[in-house]
Enzyme design. Structure first.
Site, mmCIF file in Angstrom:
data_model
loop_
_atom_site.group_PDB
_atom_site.id
_atom_site.type_symbol
_atom_site.label_atom_id
_atom_site.label_comp_id
_atom_site.label_asym_id
_atom_site.label_seq_id
_atom_site.Cartn_x
_atom_site.Cartn_y
_atom_site.Cartn_z
ATOM 1 N N ARG A 91 92.977 -10.707 139.485
ATOM 2 C CA ARG A 91 91.730 -9.514 139.858
ATOM 3 C C ARG A 91 90.627 -10.203 140.259
ATOM 4 O O ARG A 91 89.956 -9.970 141.001
ATOM 5 C CB ARG A 91 91.706 -8.514 138.233
ATOM 6 C CG ARG A 91 90.791 -7.440 138.710
ATOM 7 C CD ARG A 91 90.730 -6.611 137.608
ATOM 8 N NE ARG A 91 89.691 -5.505 137.764
ATOM 9 C CZ ARG A 91 89.321 -4.477 136.704
ATOM 10 N NH1 ARG A 91 89.711 -4.692 135.761
ATOM 11 N NH2 ARG A 91 88.360 -3.559 137.030
ATOM 12 N N ASN A 118 84.522 -8.990 126.909
ATOM 13 C CA ASN A 118 85.937 -8.521 127.178
ATOM 14 C C ASN A 118 86.494 -8.751 128.343
ATOM 15 O O ASN A 118 87.548 -8.680 128.577
ATOM 16 C CB ASN A 118 85.926 -7.027 126.739
ATOM 17 C CG ASN A 118 84.819 -6.182 127.643
ATOM 18 O OD1 ASN A 118 84.180 -6.950 128.125
ATOM 19 N ND2 ASN A 118 84.999 -4.926 127.644
ATOM 20 N N TYR A 119 85.539 -9.200 129.147
ATOM 21 C CA TYR A 119 86.122 -9.777 130.182
ATOM 22 C C TYR A 119 85.242 -10.955 131.028
ATOM 23 O O TYR A 119 84.507 -11.027 131.800
ATOM 24 C CB TYR A 119 86.202 -8.728 131.688
ATOM 25 C CG TYR A 119 86.820 -7.688 131.633
ATOM 26 C CD1 TYR A 119 88.133 -7.637 132.296
ATOM 27 C CD2 TYR A 119 86.690 -6.400 130.976
ATOM 28 C CE1 TYR A 119 88.970 -6.628 132.358
ATOM 29 C CE2 TYR A 119 87.448 -5.162 130.988
ATOM 30 C CZ TYR A 119 88.720 -5.454 131.598
ATOM 31 O OH TYR A 119 89.368 -4.494 131.552
ATOM 32 N N LYS A 162 75.385 -17.285 131.931
ATOM 33 C CA LYS A 162 75.534 -17.738 130.377
ATOM 34 C C LYS A 162 76.710 -16.693 129.735
ATOM 35 O O LYS A 162 76.456 -15.570 129.789
ATOM 36 C CB LYS A 162 74.174 -17.230 129.735
ATOM 37 C CG LYS A 162 74.432 -16.745 128.293
ATOM 38 C CD LYS A 162 74.373 -18.230 127.426
ATOM 39 C CE LYS A 162 74.721 -17.976 125.707
ATOM 40 N NZ LYS A 162 75.916 -17.373 125.509
ATOM 41 N N THR A 197 79.974 -16.397 123.840
ATOM 42 C CA THR A 197 80.475 -17.543 123.319
ATOM 43 C C THR A 197 82.037 -17.571 123.192
ATOM 44 O O THR A 197 82.890 -18.252 123.418
ATOM 45 C CB THR A 197 79.933 -17.800 121.873
ATOM 46 O OG1 THR A 197 78.580 -17.910 122.150
ATOM 47 C CG2 THR A 197 80.487 -18.878 121.257
ATOM 48 N N GLY A 252 68.948 -3.402 117.867
ATOM 49 C CA GLY A 252 69.276 -2.305 118.654
ATOM 50 C C GLY A 252 69.933 -2.680 119.578
ATOM 51 O O GLY A 252 70.704 -3.827 119.863
ATOM 52 N N THR A 283 71.181 -4.478 123.013
ATOM 53 C CA THR A 283 71.011 -5.583 123.766
ATOM 54 C C THR A 283 70.427 -5.129 124.752
ATOM 55 O O THR A 283 69.336 -5.768 125.451
ATOM 56 C CB THR A 283 72.224 -6.311 123.513
ATOM 57 O OG1 THR A 283 72.819 -6.004 122.586
ATOM 58 C CG2 THR A 283 71.698 -7.822 123.964
ATOM 59 N N GLU A 305 75.612 -3.243 132.760
ATOM 60 C CA GLU A 305 76.533 -2.183 132.473
ATOM 61 C C GLU A 305 76.655 -2.244 131.023
ATOM 62 O O GLU A 305 76.901 -3.175 130.656
ATOM 63 C CB GLU A 305 78.161 -2.680 133.284
ATOM 64 C CG GLU A 305 79.292 -2.223 132.717
ATOM 65 C CD GLU A 305 80.322 -3.029 133.138
ATOM 66 O OE1 GLU A 305 79.979 -3.960 133.897
ATOM 67 O OE2 GLU A 305 81.604 -2.869 132.809
ATOM 68 N N ARG A 332 87.095 -1.890 125.785
ATOM 69 C CA ARG A 332 86.610 -1.763 127.165
ATOM 70 C C ARG A 332 85.555 -0.486 127.087
ATOM 71 O O ARG A 332 85.493 0.398 126.612
ATOM 72 C CB ARG A 332 87.764 -1.148 127.932
ATOM 73 C CG ARG A 332 88.846 -2.220 128.182
ATOM 74 C CD ARG A 332 90.209 -1.637 128.757
ATOM 75 N NE ARG A 332 90.063 -0.921 129.990
ATOM 76 C CZ ARG A 332 90.214 0.415 130.476
ATOM 77 N NH1 ARG A 332 91.043 0.961 129.416
ATOM 78 N NH2 ARG A 332 89.991 0.991 131.425
ATOM 79 N N CYS A 333 84.551 -1.042 128.147
ATOM 80 C CA CYS A 333 83.320 0.103 128.133
ATOM 81 C C CYS A 333 84.015 1.220 128.598
ATOM 82 O O CYS A 333 83.368 2.486 128.295
ATOM 83 C CB CYS A 333 82.402 -0.247 128.763
ATOM 84 S SG CYS A 333 82.845 -1.065 130.455
ATOM 85 N N THR A 334 85.102 1.346 129.295
ATOM 86 C CA THR A 334 85.573 2.571 130.060
ATOM 87 C C THR A 334 86.854 3.056 129.061
ATOM 88 O O THR A 334 87.418 3.920 129.684
ATOM 89 C CB THR A 334 86.131 2.151 131.580
ATOM 90 O OG1 THR A 334 86.813 1.115 131.403
ATOM 91 C CG2 THR A 334 84.853 1.933 132.494
HETATM 92 O O1 G3H Z 1 84.364 -2.997 129.760
HETATM 93 C C1 G3H Z 1 83.951 -2.587 131.022
HETATM 94 C C2 G3H Z 1 84.579 -2.851 132.107
HETATM 95 O O2 G3H Z 1 83.899 -3.000 133.311
HETATM 96 C C3 G3H Z 1 85.693 -1.938 132.166
HETATM 97 O O3 G3H Z 1 86.591 -2.361 133.255
HETATM 98 O O4 G3H Z 1 87.933 -0.186 133.406
HETATM 99 O O5 G3H Z 1 88.814 -2.347 134.522
HETATM 100 O O6 G3H Z 1 88.746 -1.900 131.985
HETATM 101 P P1 G3H Z 1 87.891 -1.595 133.073
#
Ligand code: G3H
Length: 492
Positions: free
Chosen positions: A105, A158-159, A181, A184, A249, A251, A267, A300-302
């Site tokens: 991707r 996470n990505y 950056k 880690t 708080g 970040t 994001e 995932r944030c989403t």
């Molecule tokens: O964690 C935040 C990502 O931008 C979510 O991406 O919807 O492809 O998992 P995604």
């Protein structure tokens, strides 16, 4: 050598003069797996300076040549998908298939950026003066998009690869240089990705990648006077790395205060709600709730982070979701299990805190709560009420609350009472209702009859309220990496 991965500066792989390293803990074994350099502030200063110089000539490099290099890097990223995926498996316990998908991707995203960039940056605007009252046609205005300068990119764990290139590629095609950056946890995957850009042959100093402790270089980087834009992606409590860096708080909010007068793209977190109406296709909804709530163990944030279901269909929906949850495999990322250990022990502890709170306050546990080390079994919590922390907080783990509602308005109210406003989704067969609900939800995106997701990666992606600043998606990100410069020709 000494087994410590080198950082990348001046187009070379280097050891830090600190002589120190930072361990990367494998979430599965909870043992150190890799080590990266603990860079110093002097090293940051040096690469910032080089980024400044390299950017000047890069901005003068023809757009088609910049695109050509990005296409090369994209192809390399795809060729290197297995070694990159291997790092993601060991560093962040991403299931093996998803890890390979992330690399592919990322390659696709980089080539799309190159293609989109040559189109949208290849044209500007021409205006004349006599449309504004009091003017004759004596002024011609030429408006072009120019780069911001040095971009500091801070992707989340996470990505580590994909959310890095989603900043790097738009920045580069628009004529900026990059200081990366990486988180880690995921740093070695990111270094490998940078290696692909290195092999593609970008000029020295244009891209650098600095690793190290947040306490040493975190604030130093964000407050550095030499960069002119920051693209940052999430990490609230769970980012061991950045929490350590930017304590106290949120970040992202902290960074926005420290960064000063430069453009920011952020994001951040989300508490994406999934509203289920009584006319919904419940099989479709259940399938999306499980995919949306539990893929990459909810990190995932989403991710779907709260289900708001009409009481009349709640029993039926919960049964369907339960049946699907029972089929999720739990175990090692190497075996491509659906549910894998969460990123750190502190993250697992945080998730457990939310579960314990829900238990004390009377939520219905659809499965038994089970945890071994960082591995948490998928858990659906029914009859969650607004006094429970999990009704509002992001677990960033495989635990999903269900709140039963008696009206659609109640669902919308809950969604809008959140500090977050990333995405949301609604399941109904009535498209007019769906659109009205979408209009009422205060989130950057609403998905009708599907789980929230960022992709496809050229769609606009943005959060309202505490979920972010600016809009991403390939086209918007390229534009975010530019500013407008006008030249006005005054005729006699
Ligand atoms: O964690 C935040 C990502 O931008 C979510 O991406 O919807 O492809 O998992 P995604």
């Amino acid at each position: 050598g000494d087994g410590v991965f080198k950082y990348y500066s001046s187009g070379e792989w280097k050891k830090s003069s600190s002589g120190k390293s930072v361990p990367i803990i494998n979430p599965t074994t909870r043992q150190p797996h890799f080590k990266v350099q603990a860079c110093t502030q002097e090293e940051v200063n040096k690469l910032m300076e080089e980024a400044k110089t390299a950017q000047k000539s890069w901005a003068k490099t023809p757009l088609w040549k910049r695109a050509e290099l990005l296409h090369k890097a994209a192809a390399l990223l795809k060729q290197h998908k297995f070694p990159i995926a291997e790092c993601l498996v060991k560093e962040i316990a991403k299931p093996a298939k998803d890890a390979a998908t992330e690399a592919v991707r990322s390659g696709d995203l980089v080539s799309y950026c190159a293609e989109e960039g040559v189109r949208i940056l290849g044209e500007g605007k021409f205006m004349v003066s006599d449309s504004f009252p009091g003017n004759e046609r004596t002024k011609y205005c030429l408006a072009a998009k120019i780069p911001l300068g040095v971009i500091l990119a801070i992707p989340p764990f996470n990505y580590p690869v994909n959310l890095a290139v989603s900043k790097i590629a738009p920045a580069l095609i628009a004529g900026n240089s990059i200081v990366l950056k990486p988180p880690t946890q995921g740093a070695v995957a990111a270094l490998h990705m940078v290696h692909c850009f290195h092999l593609a042959g970008f000029p020295k100093g244009l891209i650098s990648c600095v690793t190290g402790r947040g306490s040493e270089i975190g604030d130093f980087l964000t407050m550095h006077p030499m960069h002119s834009g920051t693209a940052y992606a999430r990490d609230r409590k769970q980012s061991n790395d950045l929490v350590e860096l930017f304590t106290g708080g949120d970040t992202g909010i902290a960074i926005s205060k420290k960064a000063g007068m430069i453009p920011l793209q952020m994001e951040l977190g989300g508490k994406d709600a999934c509203i289920i109406l009584d006319d919904a296709d419940l099989d479709l909804a259940a399938a999306n709730i499980v995919k949306g709530g539990f893929s990459y163990s909810g990190q995932r944030c989403t991710a779907v982070k709260v289900v708001l279901v009409m009481e009349s269909v709640a029993n039926a929906l919960v049964e369907k979701v339960k049946a699907k949850v029972a089929k999720l495999t739990v175990g090692l990322p190497e075996d491509d299990s659906d549910i894998t250990p969460v990123v750190t022990e502190s993250s697992a502890n945080f998730i457990e805190g939310l579960v314990v709170d829900a238990k004390q306050k009377g939520a219905t546990f659809c499965q038994e709560y089970r945890r071994e080390g960082n591995l948490i079994w998928p858990l659906l919590l029914d009859n969650v009420r607004p006094d429970m922390r999990i009704a509002w907080e992001e677990p960033f783990g495989p635990v999903l609350p269900v709140i039963r509602i008696t009206s659609v308005e109640e669902g919308i109210r809950h969604c809008n009472a959140s500090n977050f406003g990333l995405q949301g989704c609604v399941f109904t067969r009535d498209i007019s209702k769906a659109i009205l609900i979408s209009d009422a939800m205060e989130t950057g995106t609403v998905q009708i009859n599907s789980a929230p997701a960022r992709g496809p990666d050229h769609f606009p992606f943005q959060g309202l309220k505490d979920s972010g600043i600016g809009s991403q998606g390939i086209t918007n990100s390229i534009n975010m990496m530019t500013k407008i410069k006008t030249t006005v020709i005054n005729l006699p």
